[in-house]
Scaffold this active site. Sequence first.
Site, PDB file in Angstrom:
ATOM      1  N   HIS A   9      -1.519   1.121   8.021  1.00  0.00           N
ATOM      2  CA  HIS A   9      -2.983   1.204   7.894  1.00  0.00           C
ATOM      3  C   HIS A   9      -3.624  -0.152   8.153  1.00  0.00           C
ATOM      4  O   HIS A   9      -4.721  -0.431   7.705  1.00  0.00           O
ATOM      5  CB  HIS A   9      -3.360   1.748   6.518  1.00  0.00           C
ATOM      6  CG  HIS A   9      -2.629   3.010   6.183  1.00  0.00           C
ATOM      7  ND1 HIS A   9      -1.521   3.033   5.375  1.00  0.00           N
ATOM      8  CD2 HIS A   9      -2.826   4.279   6.612  1.00  0.00           C
ATOM      9  CE1 HIS A   9      -1.060   4.278   5.280  1.00  0.00           C
ATOM     10  NE2 HIS A   9      -1.834   5.046   6.028  1.00  0.00           N
ATOM     11  N   HIS A  12       0.836  -1.207   0.000  1.00  0.00           N
ATOM     12  CA  HIS A  12       0.000   0.000   0.000  1.00  0.00           C
ATOM     13  C   HIS A  12       0.870   1.255   0.000  1.00  0.00           C
ATOM     14  O   HIS A  12       0.897   1.972  -0.983  1.00  0.00           O
ATOM     15  CB  HIS A  12      -0.954  -0.018   1.203  1.00  0.00           C
ATOM     16  CG  HIS A  12      -1.846   1.178   1.258  1.00  0.00           C
ATOM     17  ND1 HIS A  12      -2.065   1.898   2.397  1.00  0.00           N
ATOM     18  CD2 HIS A  12      -2.570   1.785   0.289  1.00  0.00           C
ATOM     19  CE1 HIS A  12      -2.895   2.895   2.151  1.00  0.00           C
ATOM     20  NE2 HIS A  12      -3.220   2.845   0.874  1.00  0.00           N
TER      21      HIS A  12
HETATM   22 FE1  FES Z   1       0.390  -0.799   4.838  1.00  0.00          FE
HETATM   23 FE2  FES Z   1      -1.106   1.289   4.237  1.00  0.00          FE
HETATM   24  S1  FES Z   1       1.045   1.151   4.315  1.00  0.00           S
HETATM   25  S2  FES Z   1      -1.735  -0.674   4.835  1.00  0.00           S
END
Ligand code: FES
Length: 156
Positions: free
Chosen positions: A122, A103
């Site tokens: 996140h 992500h």
């Molecule tokens: Fe891992 Fe957003 S950086 S869920």
Amino acid sequence: MDRCNKLVDVGRRQFLRGGASAAAGMATSVALPAQTKAAPGLALVEYPSNKLANVADLKADEPLDVSYPDENASGVLLKLGTKVEGGAGPDGDIVGLSTTCPHKRFPLDYNAEDHSFNCPGHYSRFDAEAGGQEILGQWTAEGLDELLYGRLSSVL
Ligand code: FES
């Protein structure tokens, strides 16, 4: 008052027309992934075969830090203790996984209790027993067969 009712009818028609356009847009976006799946082989990359560790050095549920395919790509070799699909080694229980969250690149932490990698950024979670498949979160990961996050090429 009659004029006001006519304006309300015009507003309803506009709304319905807009809803139909949105539905048509949704149908288009649903159809696109099927077209994308038609040519999945175009993004596949051949990765080099490197010796990263000895099987004897791996202990169950203790990830061994490695860099692959180069020093800028952090990951682990992990002996799970039970045979898994795609597992390597004599027991078919060794997997190699990136420890960078797809992500936004936070480093993933390993949880030996459920063989998952967890993102503190996140809170995405990835299943080590299923090739790093996403359990929960922001991203869908299917393994390392496409570009590494943020790179134009995964191999130097
Ligand atoms: Fe891992 Fe957003 S950086 S869920």
